[in-house]
Design a protein around this motif. Sequence first.
Motif, PDB file in Angstrom:
ATOM      1  N   GLY A  39       0.806  -1.202   0.000  1.00  0.00           N
ATOM      2  CA  GLY A  39       0.000   0.000   0.000  1.00  0.00           C
ATOM      3  C   GLY A  39       0.843   1.258   0.000  1.00  0.00           C
ATOM      4  N   TRP A  40       0.276   2.292  -0.545  1.00  0.00           N
ATOM      5  CA  TRP A  40       0.820   3.636  -0.424  1.00  0.00           C
ATOM      6  C   TRP A  40      -0.104   4.433   0.494  1.00  0.00           C
ATOM      7  CZ3 TRP A  40       5.490   5.170  -1.771  1.00  0.00           C
ATOM      8  CH2 TRP A  40       6.162   4.544  -2.832  1.00  0.00           C
ATOM      9  N   PHE A  41       0.499   5.129   1.425  1.00  0.00           N
ATOM     10  CA  PHE A  41      -0.233   5.950   2.378  1.00  0.00           C
ATOM     11  C   PHE A  41       0.427   7.323   2.437  1.00  0.00           C
ATOM     12  CE2 PHE A  41      -2.805   2.586   4.217  1.00  0.00           C
ATOM     13  CZ  PHE A  41      -2.101   1.462   3.842  1.00  0.00           C
ATOM     14  N   ARG A  42      -0.322   8.278   2.873  1.00  0.00           N
ATOM     15  CA  ARG A  42       0.282   9.592   3.057  1.00  0.00           C
ATOM     16  C   ARG A  42      -0.225  10.220   4.339  1.00  0.00           C
ATOM     17  NH1 ARG A  42      -2.580  13.253  -1.663  1.00  0.00           N
ATOM     18  NH2 ARG A  42      -4.428  13.890  -0.492  1.00  0.00           N
ATOM     19  N   GLN A  43       0.625  11.079   4.861  1.00  0.00           N
ATOM     20  CA  GLN A  43       0.263  11.861   6.035  1.00  0.00           C
ATOM     21  C   GLN A  43       0.523  13.313   5.725  1.00  0.00           C
ATOM     22  OE1 GLN A  43       1.794  10.355   9.712  1.00  0.00           O
ATOM     23  NE2 GLN A  43       0.305  11.520  10.883  1.00  0.00           N
ATOM     24  N   THR A  48      -3.410   8.324   5.892  1.00  0.00           N
ATOM     25  CA  THR A  48      -4.537   7.797   5.140  1.00  0.00           C
ATOM     26  C   THR A  48      -4.053   7.041   3.915  1.00  0.00           C
ATOM     27  OG1 THR A  48      -6.650   8.370   4.104  1.00  0.00           O
ATOM     28  CG2 THR A  48      -4.816   9.855   3.721  1.00  0.00           C
ATOM     29  N   TYR A  49      -4.864   6.116   3.462  1.00  0.00           N
ATOM     30  CA  TYR A  49      -4.437   5.321   2.326  1.00  0.00           C
ATOM     31  C   TYR A  49      -4.586   6.116   1.042  1.00  0.00           C
ATOM     32  CZ  TYR A  49      -8.278   3.537  -0.627  1.00  0.00           C
ATOM     33  OH  TYR A  49      -9.265   3.391  -1.564  1.00  0.00           O
ATOM     34  N   GLY A  98       2.564  16.052   1.507  1.00  0.00           N
ATOM     35  CA  GLY A  98       2.620  15.187   2.677  1.00  0.00           C
ATOM     36  C   GLY A  98       3.794  14.241   2.594  1.00  0.00           C
ATOM     37  N   ILE A  99       3.895  13.404   3.600  1.00  0.00           N
ATOM     38  CA  ILE A  99       4.894  12.339   3.595  1.00  0.00           C
ATOM     39  C   ILE A  99       4.215  11.082   3.068  1.00  0.00           C
ATOM     40  CG2 ILE A  99       6.514  10.982   4.951  1.00  0.00           C
ATOM     41  CD1 ILE A  99       6.547  13.285   6.976  1.00  0.00           C
ATOM     42  N   TYR A 100       4.827  10.477   2.077  1.00  0.00           N
ATOM     43  CA  TYR A 100       4.257   9.279   1.462  1.00  0.00           C
ATOM     44  C   TYR A 100       5.025   8.052   1.931  1.00  0.00           C
ATOM     45  CZ  TYR A 100       1.245  12.023  -1.529  1.00  0.00           C
ATOM     46  OH  TYR A 100       0.252  12.863  -1.984  1.00  0.00           O
ATOM     47  N   THR A 129      -7.398  -1.215   3.407  1.00  0.00           N
ATOM     48  CA  THR A 129      -7.079   0.198   3.245  1.00  0.00           C
ATOM     49  C   THR A 129      -6.658   0.842   4.561  1.00  0.00           C
ATOM     50  OG1 THR A 129      -9.374   0.842   3.548  1.00  0.00           O
ATOM     51  CG2 THR A 129      -8.643   0.442   1.288  1.00  0.00           C
ATOM     52  N   SER A 130      -6.905   0.168   5.682  1.00  0.00           N
ATOM     53  CA  SER A 130      -6.545   0.746   6.979  1.00  0.00           C
ATOM     54  C   SER A 130      -5.054   0.600   7.236  1.00  0.00           C
ATOM     55  CB  SER A 130      -7.298   0.036   8.096  1.00  0.00           C
ATOM     56  OG  SER A 130      -6.784   0.412   9.360  1.00  0.00           O
TER      57      SER A 130
END
Length: 121
Positions: free
Chosen positions: A34-38, A45-46, A91-93, A103-104
């Motif tokens: 998964g890729w997520f970002r903050q 979040t996804y 954001g940070i990825y 997705t969590s």
Amino acid sequence: VQLVESGGGLVQAGESLNLSCVATGNGFSRYNMGWFRQSPGKERTYVGIISRNGDSITRAAFVKGRFTISRDNAKNVLYMQMNYLTPEDTGIYYCAAGQGYYTSPARYDSWGRGTQVTVSS
């Protein structure tokens, strides 16, 4: 599995970036990725997830049509091509590996340290 992201940077709105996530250790092809970002002031979040063999991809609504996720199991690399970036994409990825197709963020076991993406207007 250990994960290292790269490819972030500072771009202007409308431009593109291609993120990579290199996996070392055993069993990259056994993981859903998964890729997520903050983003600043927000929870992680996804962005998108991809199944072990790449035949299933789910992307968040806010990136559909702009971001493409792929993987190369022979090279142990996960990619995300990001087009038409906006300041809201800042954001940070992070990339993450997990056993299930979720997705969590809480369902993922291994994480990279992230790569910063900054989009100026």
